[in-house]
Design a protein around this motif. Sequence first.
Motif, PDB file in Angstrom:
ATOM      1  N   PRO A 237       0.814  -1.223   0.000  1.00 34.99           N
ATOM      2  CA  PRO A 237       0.000   0.000   0.000  1.00 34.99           C
ATOM      3  C   PRO A 237       0.848   1.274   0.000  1.00 34.99           C
ATOM      4  CG  PRO A 237      -0.857  -1.586   1.580  1.00 34.99           C
ATOM      5  CD  PRO A 237       0.466  -2.112   1.123  1.00 34.99           C
ATOM      6  N   ARG A 238       1.991   1.256   0.680  1.00 36.89           N
ATOM      7  CA  ARG A 238       2.830   2.456   0.728  1.00 36.89           C
ATOM      8  C   ARG A 238       3.502   2.697  -0.612  1.00 36.89           C
ATOM      9  NH1 ARG A 238       5.553   1.464   6.736  1.00 36.89           N
ATOM     10  NH2 ARG A 238       3.810   0.230   7.512  1.00 36.89           N
ATOM     11  N   ILE A 239       3.957   1.616  -1.250  1.00 37.63           N
ATOM     12  CA  ILE A 239       4.575   1.762  -2.565  1.00 37.63           C
ATOM     13  C   ILE A 239       3.534   2.238  -3.581  1.00 37.63           C
ATOM     14  CG2 ILE A 239       5.704   0.509  -4.439  1.00 37.63           C
ATOM     15  CD1 ILE A 239       6.949  -1.314  -2.310  1.00 37.63           C
ATOM     16  N   ALA A 240       2.334   1.667  -3.497  1.00 41.77           N
ATOM     17  CA  ALA A 240       1.263   2.102  -4.399  1.00 41.77           C
ATOM     18  C   ALA A 240       0.886   3.552  -4.137  1.00 41.77           C
ATOM     19  CB  ALA A 240       0.043   1.201  -4.240  1.00 41.77           C
ATOM     20  N   LEU A 241       0.847   3.930  -2.866  1.00 39.95           N
ATOM     21  CA  LEU A 241       0.494   5.301  -2.505  1.00 39.95           C
ATOM     22  C   LEU A 241       1.507   6.295  -3.073  1.00 39.95           C
ATOM     23  CD1 LEU A 241      -1.484   7.056  -0.868  1.00 39.95           C
ATOM     24  CD2 LEU A 241       0.017   6.732   1.125  1.00 39.95           C
ATOM     25  N   ALA A 242       2.781   5.877  -3.138  1.00 35.14           N
ATOM     26  CA  ALA A 242       3.829   6.758  -3.665  1.00 35.14           C
ATOM     27  C   ALA A 242       3.591   7.120  -5.134  1.00 35.14           C
ATOM     28  CB  ALA A 242       5.198   6.101  -3.505  1.00 35.14           C
ATOM     29  N   GLU A 243       2.800   6.306  -5.833  1.00 34.67           N
ATOM     30  CA  GLU A 243       2.516   6.591  -7.244  1.00 34.67           C
ATOM     31  C   GLU A 243       1.444   7.660  -7.414  1.00 34.67           C
ATOM     32  OE1 GLU A 243       4.122   5.243  -9.850  1.00 34.67           O
ATOM     33  OE2 GLU A 243       5.460   4.307  -8.379  1.00 34.67           O
ATOM     34  N   SER A 378      -5.112  -2.716  -3.107  1.00 31.12           N
ATOM     35  CA  SER A 378      -4.395  -1.463  -3.377  1.00 31.12           C
ATOM     36  C   SER A 378      -4.812  -0.870  -4.718  1.00 31.12           C
ATOM     37  CB  SER A 378      -2.884  -1.701  -3.361  1.00 31.12           C
ATOM     38  OG  SER A 378      -2.436  -2.068  -2.072  1.00 31.12           O
ATOM     39  N   LEU A 379      -4.939  -1.728  -5.732  1.00 37.16           N
ATOM     40  CA  LEU A 379      -5.368  -1.246  -7.049  1.00 37.16           C
ATOM     41  C   LEU A 379      -6.794  -0.721  -7.023  1.00 37.16           C
ATOM     42  CD1 LEU A 379      -3.846  -4.078  -9.288  1.00 37.16           C
ATOM     43  CD2 LEU A 379      -2.993  -1.736  -9.006  1.00 37.16           C
ATOM     44  N   TRP A 380      -7.582  -1.238  -6.119  1.00 29.32           N
ATOM     45  CA  TRP A 380      -8.993  -0.850  -6.040  1.00 29.32           C
ATOM     46  C   TRP A 380      -9.198   0.417  -5.196  1.00 29.32           C
ATOM     47  CZ3 TRP A 380     -12.887  -3.340  -2.237  1.00 29.32           C
ATOM     48  CH2 TRP A 380     -14.158  -2.788  -2.422  1.00 29.32           C
ATOM     49  N   LEU A 381      -8.550   0.480  -4.029  1.00 34.76           N
ATOM     50  CA  LEU A 381      -8.875   1.526  -3.059  1.00 34.76           C
ATOM     51  C   LEU A 381      -7.971   2.756  -3.115  1.00 34.76           C
ATOM     52  CD1 LEU A 381      -9.593  -0.735   0.064  1.00 34.76           C
ATOM     53  CD2 LEU A 381     -11.259   0.406  -1.403  1.00 34.76           C
ATOM     54  N   ILE A 382      -6.691   2.576  -3.402  1.00 40.23           N
ATOM     55  CA  ILE A 382      -5.754   3.694  -3.275  1.00 40.23           C
ATOM     56  C   ILE A 382      -5.933   4.769  -4.351  1.00 40.23           C
ATOM     57  CG2 ILE A 382      -3.302   4.306  -3.348  1.00 40.23           C
ATOM     58  CD1 ILE A 382      -2.724   1.771  -1.774  1.00 40.23           C
ATOM     59  N   PRO A 383      -6.158   4.411  -5.630  1.00 37.04           N
ATOM     60  CA  PRO A 383      -6.291   5.476  -6.636  1.00 37.04           C
ATOM     61  C   PRO A 383      -7.369   6.493  -6.310  1.00 37.04           C
ATOM     62  CG  PRO A 383      -6.003   3.358  -7.711  1.00 37.04           C
ATOM     63  CD  PRO A 383      -6.186   3.075  -6.252  1.00 37.04           C
ATOM     64  N   GLU A 384      -8.460   6.070  -5.697  1.00 44.97           N
ATOM     65  CA  GLU A 384      -9.555   6.991  -5.400  1.00 44.97           C
ATOM     66  C   GLU A 384      -9.491   7.572  -3.992  1.00 44.97           C
ATOM     67  OE1 GLU A 384     -13.327   5.249  -6.162  1.00 44.97           O
ATOM     68  OE2 GLU A 384     -12.981   4.970  -8.315  1.00 44.97           O
ATOM     69  N   ARG A 385      -8.982   6.791  -3.032  1.00 42.68           N
ATOM     70  CA  ARG A 385      -9.046   7.229  -1.633  1.00 42.68           C
ATOM     71  C   ARG A 385      -7.698   7.652  -1.063  1.00 42.68           C
ATOM     72  NH1 ARG A 385     -13.387   3.232   1.428  1.00 42.68           N
ATOM     73  NH2 ARG A 385     -14.969   3.234  -0.214  1.00 42.68           N
ATOM     74  N   GLY A 386      -6.625   7.449  -1.795  1.00 38.05           N
ATOM     75  CA  GLY A 386      -5.321   7.902  -1.332  1.00 38.05           C
ATOM     76  C   GLY A 386      -4.891   7.247  -0.038  1.00 38.05           C
ATOM     77  N   ALA A 390      -5.119   3.352   1.538  1.00 33.73           N
ATOM     78  CA  ALA A 390      -3.969   2.552   1.964  1.00 33.73           C
ATOM     79  C   ALA A 390      -4.186   1.991   3.367  1.00 33.73           C
ATOM     80  CB  ALA A 390      -2.695   3.396   1.919  1.00 33.73           C
ATOM     81  N   ALA A 391      -4.777   2.802   4.232  1.00 33.45           N
ATOM     82  CA  ALA A 391      -5.074   2.342   5.592  1.00 33.45           C
ATOM     83  C   ALA A 391      -6.056   1.174   5.573  1.00 33.45           C
ATOM     84  CB  ALA A 391      -5.634   3.495   6.419  1.00 33.45           C
ATOM     85  N   TRP A 392      -7.097   1.282   4.725  1.00 33.60           N
ATOM     86  CA  TRP A 392      -8.058   0.186   4.624  1.00 33.60           C
ATOM     87  C   TRP A 392      -7.411  -1.080   4.073  1.00 33.60           C
ATOM     88  CZ3 TRP A 392     -12.257  -0.504   7.115  1.00 33.60           C
ATOM     89  CH2 TRP A 392     -13.070   0.577   7.485  1.00 33.60           C
ATOM     90  N   VAL A 393      -6.500  -0.947   3.137  1.00 30.48           N
ATOM     91  CA  VAL A 393      -5.805  -2.121   2.589  1.00 30.48           C
ATOM     92  C   VAL A 393      -5.051  -2.842   3.704  1.00 30.48           C
ATOM     93  CG1 VAL A 393      -3.994  -2.918   1.029  1.00 30.48           C
ATOM     94  CG2 VAL A 393      -5.592  -1.150   0.274  1.00 30.48           C
ATOM     95  N   ILE A 394      -4.310  -2.090   4.496  1.00 29.37           N
ATOM     96  CA  ILE A 394      -3.497  -2.694   5.564  1.00 29.37           C
ATOM     97  C   ILE A 394      -4.366  -3.425   6.566  1.00 29.37           C
ATOM     98  CG2 ILE A 394      -1.977  -2.160   7.513  1.00 29.37           C
ATOM     99  CD1 ILE A 394      -0.789   0.100   5.811  1.00 29.37           C
ATOM    100  N   ILE A 395      -5.493  -2.827   6.929  1.00 29.14           N
ATOM    101  CA  ILE A 395      -6.323  -3.462   7.951  1.00 29.14           C
ATOM    102  C   ILE A 395      -7.016  -4.710   7.410  1.00 29.14           C
ATOM    103  CG2 ILE A 395      -8.518  -2.236   7.606  1.00 29.14           C
ATOM    104  CD1 ILE A 395      -8.603  -1.908  10.675  1.00 29.14           C
TER     105      ILE A 395
END
Length: 428
Positions: A237-243, A378-386, A390-395
């Motif tokens: 999630p952190r690597i994806a968030l960096a994008e 990560s591909l589903w949640l991070i692009p829209e929610r930032g 990422a927090a939701w992915v980890i949990i």
Amino acid sequence: MSETGRKSGLFGDIRRTLTGNLVFAATQWVLLIFVARLGTAEQVGYITLAAAIVTPVFALTGLSLRDARAVDHGRESTDQDYFLLRMMMTAAAVALAVVVIFGVYGGAATAFIAAALALVLTKIPHTQSALNYGIAQTRGRFDVIVKSQVLRGILGVACFAAAFALTKSVGAGFVAQALCWIVVMVICERRPLAQDGVVFGVRDARGPQIRRALGLMVWLLPLSIAGVLQMVSLYVPRIALAEYVTFEELGLFGAIYYFLTAIQTVIRSISQASVSRMAKAASLGNAKRLRRITAIVMGANLLLGLVIIAGALIVGEWVVGAVYGAQYVNSFLIVMVAVTAALQLLMGATQYALLASHHFWLRLWINVLCLLAAIGLSLWLIPERGADGAAWVIIWVTVIRLVLGVMVMIWSMSRARATTQEVPDEAT
């Protein structure tokens, strides 16, 4: 040889291990706070991304040698075999990390490249110390581990802070820390363990020893891959968030999530102190004792998890603001970190119970599924929610790992109860 560690009991070993790990983790946290306060959020982002790249590489090649040495009952491996394997894997880790840094992030800021390469240098003495701790643990020398961790933490962060204050460079700080750790390792680990009869280094790396080391590597490979997949699933999630965000925004996220890293230190402390006892019980076929130790650890972790959640709800925002500054306060992320920490505390007990029983392949498949879940989420949640995504992915990945771990642990212990004859129990 000191007998203190052997006679202190489970909770005595937990107390010693917890003390050393907490001091070390606290000093690394101070390092991050120092950069956040005297540097920039962008530099915190450098550290966050560098750790996400370098740490999994060293975890993969590290082969979980500390844990392996602590549970290596019934095998003919020697300390020399472990030292030889450690040298081989460290060389591979350095080469692989350098390739990844330049191959994937070669076009990034020069300051980030320097920080990532310097972080690689700190991993060299760090991984050797981890193996030394495993050897000390098998001899009951928790005093060696605690002393080393305390001095490595305090002196290491002092050296980092001095170098960073002079140069304003994260890379220079990590170089100073690495040099400090080498000195502490020689004085606080090698000398006392040598007095206990441990022979350091590799003096006769001939065919038989090389074959034993390679055989050890094969035995540990599923454990190592499982460990790195577990780590990567949390770093994805952190690597994806960096994008999708800037280094500054990544730094804000990483600073809050270092609270989770600090809590993981508690998880490792409790687990590392108990895993040797778990492994001994498993090797003797004492399923009753294995279940009892696991239940004690899970009960303690559950209580601690509830305390962490309550603390986050009551004083979480104040603590984050006081530690990092007002710009880092994010109430949603604070609560998510606390819930994740509570779940990971329970998860830690199940993971180490499987480790003690040598169910390396089962851990591997659990972590394969969790990594796939981390990538998909990560591909589903991070692009829209930032950052919130990422927090939701980890949990969610933590929940999946916990559920699978509990299911496999129950199956494993039921199987042990059905197929082994109980031996007389020993005092925990």
